[in-house]
Design a protein around this motif. Structure first.
Motif, PDB file in Angstrom:
ATOM      1  N   THR A  11     -52.575  25.077 -18.148  1.00 34.58           N
ATOM      2  CA  THR A  11     -51.037  24.959 -17.749  1.00 34.58           C
ATOM      3  C   THR A  11     -50.632  25.993 -16.684  1.00 34.58           C
ATOM      4  N   GLY A  14     -44.626  28.516 -15.598  1.00 37.33           N
ATOM      5  CA  GLY A  14     -43.453  27.543 -15.429  1.00 37.33           C
ATOM      6  C   GLY A  14     -43.138  27.484 -13.705  1.00 37.33           C
ATOM      7  N   THR A  72     -45.899  21.463 -14.321  1.00 31.74           N
ATOM      8  CA  THR A  72     -44.172  21.541 -14.215  1.00 31.74           C
ATOM      9  C   THR A  72     -43.735  21.244 -12.993  1.00 31.74           C
ATOM     10  N   LYS A 140     -44.518  19.605 -18.445  1.00 28.55           N
ATOM     11  CA  LYS A 140     -43.802  20.711 -19.153  1.00 28.55           C
ATOM     12  C   LYS A 140     -42.574  21.066 -18.372  1.00 28.55           C
ATOM     13  N   ILE A 141     -41.448  21.160 -18.918  1.00 26.74           N
ATOM     14  CA  ILE A 141     -40.300  21.611 -18.342  1.00 26.74           C
ATOM     15  C   ILE A 141     -39.796  22.847 -19.357  1.00 26.74           C
ATOM     16  N   THR A 142     -39.460  23.830 -18.574  1.00 28.50           N
ATOM     17  CA  THR A 142     -39.088  25.147 -19.254  1.00 28.50           C
ATOM     18  C   THR A 142     -37.469  25.400 -19.341  1.00 28.50           C
TER      19      THR A 142
END
Length: 346
Positions: A11, A14, A72, A140-142
């Motif tokens: 991953t 971000g 992301t 994924k999001i931050t």
């Protein structure tokens, strides 16, 4: 979409580099803004959202081409990891900022908290919906963490900073619930400031993190680091975290750490045996693209301390300050290294 089933999924933390046609990267390189910096964008307001959408698709495709399993949106729409969310809340005055002076004498304009902090509208929801529409990989999001946001603002309303941090936590939680409904597979809170004030963090950071993650059933991560390599030179980074084992009490399933640039002794991870670990295996302070063999050795070293089913492979930190070609090359080396080690362990 669910998370990848294979061992050692890859991953990003971000952010991914924003194109120079979109954002003035020379201006970006001077700071990590806490208030809004609209002047950083090269595109007129009327076309900015469309331009950010196009640049986001480029970032997603780069991650996919490199082999990233959990992508992301590259945080392409953000001037910094935290300011877009923090300054969109009610109770925040970022037009008339306060000035905070760091221990090194650096002066930074920060938002003033002048009333009750409230989230009155979604802030990153469209970002998540756009990401979900544009990739079939795990997404994924931050979000900026509540403790970090409380440390990046001047409190002119609440009784104390803990009360302010808990108000930020409630706002983050409301946002996270919407992001979960929009199809996020992973929600990450960025909490780098727990290292700046570990004594204060010990008092209420985990409490605020747990409030922010209340009711979230998808995979959750807390990311901590020593700061962007472009802003904080490796020579000034400590060799260990002053706030890490405390995160064992957080509700997050995963903890994301910077390990490659500071040459972290991963023995510290024994205190987090109840968590999965995102281990940083790319040194973002190194302008060269690391050979696959070097990154593979870093992954093997992490496996001495973390069981393979609990290890996620990642860069040290967000990549937004790097040249795009370098960022892509590093991600490709990381994904190739993960595949190599994955084959070794079966």
């Amino acid at each position: 979409m669910n998370l990848p089933k294979h061992l050692l999924p890859t991953t990003v933390v971000g952010s991914y580099p924003q194109p120079d046609w979109l954002l003035d990267r020379a201006m970006l390189s001077k700071s990590v803004p806490r208030v809004r910096m609209q002047s950083m964008w090269r595109i007129p307001d009327a076309q900015l959202e469309e331009a950010q959408d196009d640049a986001t698709i480029v970032a997603i495709r780069d991650m996919e081409r490199a082999g990233i399993d959990i992508v992301t949106d590259g945080e392409i729409r953000r001037e910094s990891y935290s300011n877009r969310f923090a300054t969109a809340l009610d109770g925040i005055d970022s037009d008339n900022p306060a000035i905070i002076t760091s221990q090194s004498g650096l002066q930074t304009p920060v938002p003033r908290v002048v009333g009750p902090i409230k989230r009155t509208r979604p802030i990153e929801l469209r970002d998540m919906e756009f990401l979900r529409r544009n990739t079939d990989r795990a997404a994924k999001i931050t979000l900026p963490g509540p403790f970090t946001m409380s440390q990046q603002a001047k409190n002119e309303h609440y009784e104390d900073d803990e009360e302010m941090a808990m108000a930020f936590a409630a706002a983050v939680n409301a946002e996270a619930r919407d992001l979960q409904k929009a199809g996020a597979d992973v929600i990450q809170l960025d909490e780098p400031w727990v290292r700046n004030n570990p004594e204060l963090a010990r008092r209420y950071a985990v409490k605020a993190i747990n409030r922010a993650l209340e009711g979230i059933t998808v995979t959750t991560v807390v990311h901590i680091c020593f700061g962007y390599a472009a802003v904080v030179p490796g020579s000034t980074k400590p060799s260990g975290y002053s706030f890490l084992s405390e995160l064992a009490d957080s509700n997050a399933q995963q903890i994301s750490i910077e390990a490659a640039q500071p040459r972290l002794d991963l023995g510290v991870l024994k205190d987090l045996s109840n968590k999965s670990i995102l281990v940083g295996v790319l040194d973002l302070g190194d302008p060269e693209i690391e050979p696959v063999s070097v990154v593979a050795d870093r992954i093997r070293n992490a496996l001495k301390h973390v069981a393979p089913e609990r290890l996620v492979v990642a860069p040290d930190c967000g990549m937004k300050y790097m040249p795009r070609a370098t960022a892509f090359g590093k991600l490709k080396a990381m994904c190739d290294a993960a595949a190599k080690v994955r084959a070794e362990i079966g």
